[in-house]
Design an enzyme around this catalytic site. Structure first.
Site, PDB file in Angstrom:
ATOM      1  N   CYS A 161       0.838  -1.216   0.000  1.00 22.64           N
ATOM      2  CA  CYS A 161       0.000   0.000   0.000  1.00 22.64           C
ATOM      3  C   CYS A 161       0.868   1.261   0.000  1.00 22.64           C
ATOM      4  O   CYS A 161       0.600   2.228  -0.718  1.00 22.64           O
ATOM      5  CB  CYS A 161      -0.929   0.001   1.214  1.00 22.64           C
ATOM      6  SG  CYS A 161      -2.291  -1.174   1.100  1.00 22.64           S
ATOM      7  N   CYS A 312     -20.552  53.182 -56.152  1.00 20.69           N
ATOM      8  CA  CYS A 312     -21.242  54.409 -55.749  1.00 20.69           C
ATOM      9  C   CYS A 312     -20.869  54.789 -54.331  1.00 20.69           C
ATOM     10  O   CYS A 312     -20.786  53.946 -53.437  1.00 20.69           O
ATOM     11  CB  CYS A 312     -22.755  54.193 -55.863  1.00 20.69           C
ATOM     12  SG  CYS A 312     -23.720  55.647 -55.418  1.00 20.69           S
TER      13      CYS A 312
END
Length: 511
Positions: A161, A312
């Site tokens: 562990c 234009c």
């Protein structure tokens, strides 16, 4: 182009003198007289240039040696074991001066905060052993002969562990500085505990992580950013506060050339702060917004963005139907019958909009001027590199057709290296110039930039000749290679001196 090339040949392509007061590579007798030039005065070629810095390349073993020396020093001063001295150094990020200062004030407090057990530490032995009547609180195992492990705090668990816990910390989490007891405890697992508990390959990973902390915690150390390189570079003369007055370029043993300050590839002569701004500017969406600002206009009434799609000048906003003039942004009703050419150019209603439009367009054009030249040299450097890769394959043929040895044809490699370095420098001169304020120093910088650019183009033109012609052009290629290197040195030296003297003024904040 032909006239320019001829003039260049007259100045630098004939004879052995390259125009800078020293002989060309061929026929040099340097050192033949037995005097190596190191007796009294260091040769000019070995003196540090204004744009160069002192640094040292460290291997993993060098780093380990420095770690060991630091641990031994702290251990002998404080009378602690090497393991506990190392734990303290990890807690203080390898800063022994800070460690000693705090330890002197509060020894027990420092040891506790660092996770060092203060109970008879030098006599404690880490071992994996069975304990009679033991029960593991992690896996709930209590079988006879179960192997266990514990630190000085005596919080004991089964070895398997504990091993899994430490392995997860090291391998999965990349932890090495603060692996504490597996129980509810602040005691830190030191080097001996880790070595006793984990598998050899995991311990090797732990050692690698320790080396990383040693380098990352030291402002005078940096890992080489080249892929798979394990070297680090040490530079004691440069810190973060110096990066506005120096461009600390270093070359690793792996051959990678980079900036010690920011880790990016070599970006001389531009300082790190400007490089970061430039890269962000080139990648950021702000330039898209700049393009929109330069090529579109906002409706004077509702501020909707409008792009002109016809000839234009009489515009009608699709959103609010407001009619205005594209040229002056003024109300179209003010134009009367002069719809075909804006007769109201100076009308106050359009002055502010025209000024904003002109500034945006000028800003965009200026940025594109520098960016296009920056990108061109970046692309040219890649093409020059590819060209050399192709040329290298023919160098064997050049040997057989010209009678040259492999060493003699290395002038092509030298020319390629010069092109690469000069292209890299030129690329960043445009990023540097973009942020400079216009003054006399800027004009001198741009003159040096122009000289280097012209020299590079001349060398690149020669370098691109067919391989069978390069044998006859050897002297020219070598002379022009030397000239390119010299022009680059002049540009970088002048820029470095300007940085050190604080001569350069920028249009942006760099501190």
């Amino acid at each position: 182009m032909s006239d320019m090339s001829d003039d260049y040949d007259d100045d630098y392509g004939q004879g052995s003198d390259d125009g800078f007061g020293y002989e060309s590579y061929e026929g040099s007798d340097y050192g033949d007289d037995g005097n190596d030039g190191f007796d009294d005065v260091k040769p000019e070629s070995l003196k540090r240039k204004p744009y160069e810095i002192a640094y040292e390349v460290l291997s993993v073993s060098d780093i380990q040696k420095q770690q060991d020396e630091l641990i031994e020093q702290v251990s002998s001063i404080l009378g602690l074991s090497n393991e506990n001295a190392m734990t303290l150094l990890l807690y203080f990020k390898w800063n022994n001066d800070r460690l000693l200062e705090h330890y002197t004030e509060d020894p027990e407090g420092v040891l506790k905060k660092a996770g060092v057990s203060i109970s008879d530490d030098d006599k404690f032995v880490y071992e994996i052993k069975p304990v009679e009547g033991f029960f593991c609180d992690i896996c709930c195992e209590d079988r006879e002969g179960l192997m266990t492990f514990a630190l000085e705090c005596d919080h004991r668990f089964c070895a398997e562990c504990y091993r899994q816990y430490a392995t997860q910390k090291i391998v999965d989490e990349g932890e090495s500085r603060n692996i504490t007891c597996a129980g509810d405890c602040t005691v830190v697992m030191n080097d001996s505990a880790i070595k006793t508990l984990v598998e050899p390959q995991v311990y090797g990973r732990y050692q690698t992580l320790l080396h990383r902390t040693f380098v990352l915690d030291n402002e005078h150390l940096i890992w080489c950013p080249a892929p798979n390189c394990e070297y680090a570079v040490k530079c004691d003369d440069v810190s973060a506060k110096d990066l506005t007055s120096v461009v600390p370029t270093v070359t690793c043993k792996c051959g990678h050339r980079f900036c010690f300050g920011c880790g990016l590839p070599d970006h001389q002569p531009s300082i790190c702060a400007l490089v970061k701004k430039w890269i962000k500017k080139c990648e950021d969406d702000s330039e898209t917004a700049n393009w929109i600002s330069a090529h579109t206009k906002e409706c004077p009434k509702c501020r909707a963005t409008i792009e002109k799609n016809g000839g234009c000048n009489h515009m009608t906003c699709r959103k609010c139907k407001y009619e205005f003039c594209w040229i002056c942004i003024g109300n179209w009703a003010e134009h009367g019958t002069s719809w075909y050419n804006c007769s109201r150019y100076d009308e106050k209603s359009g002055v502010d909009a025209r000024d904003s439009q002109a500034k945006s367009r000028a800003s965009l054009e200026r940025y594109l001027h520098y960016y296009n030249r920056y990108a061109n040299h970046e692309q040219s450097a890649k093409l020059d590199q590819d060209l050399y890769v192709r040329t290298e394959k023919k160098m064997t043929q050049l040997q057989s057709t010209s009678g040259m040895s492999w060493i003699e044809v290395q002038y092509l490699a030298q020319a390629s290296a010069a092109l690469q370095e000069c292209r890299q420098t030129l690329k960043w001169t445009y990023a540097f110039a973009f942020y400079l304020e216009r003054n006399n120093d800027t004009h001198i910088f741009e003159d040096n930039q122009q000289d280097l650019e012209l020299a590079v183009e001349h060398l690149s033109l020669l370098f691109g000749k067919p391989i069978h012609e390069l044998a006859e052009l050897k002297v020219q290629v070598m002379d022009r290679t030397a000239y390119c290197n010299k022009r680059r040195e002049n540009l970088l030296s002048d820029t470095a001196k300007g940085l050190a003297e604080g001569r350069w003024k920028y249009q942006v904040q760099v501190k």
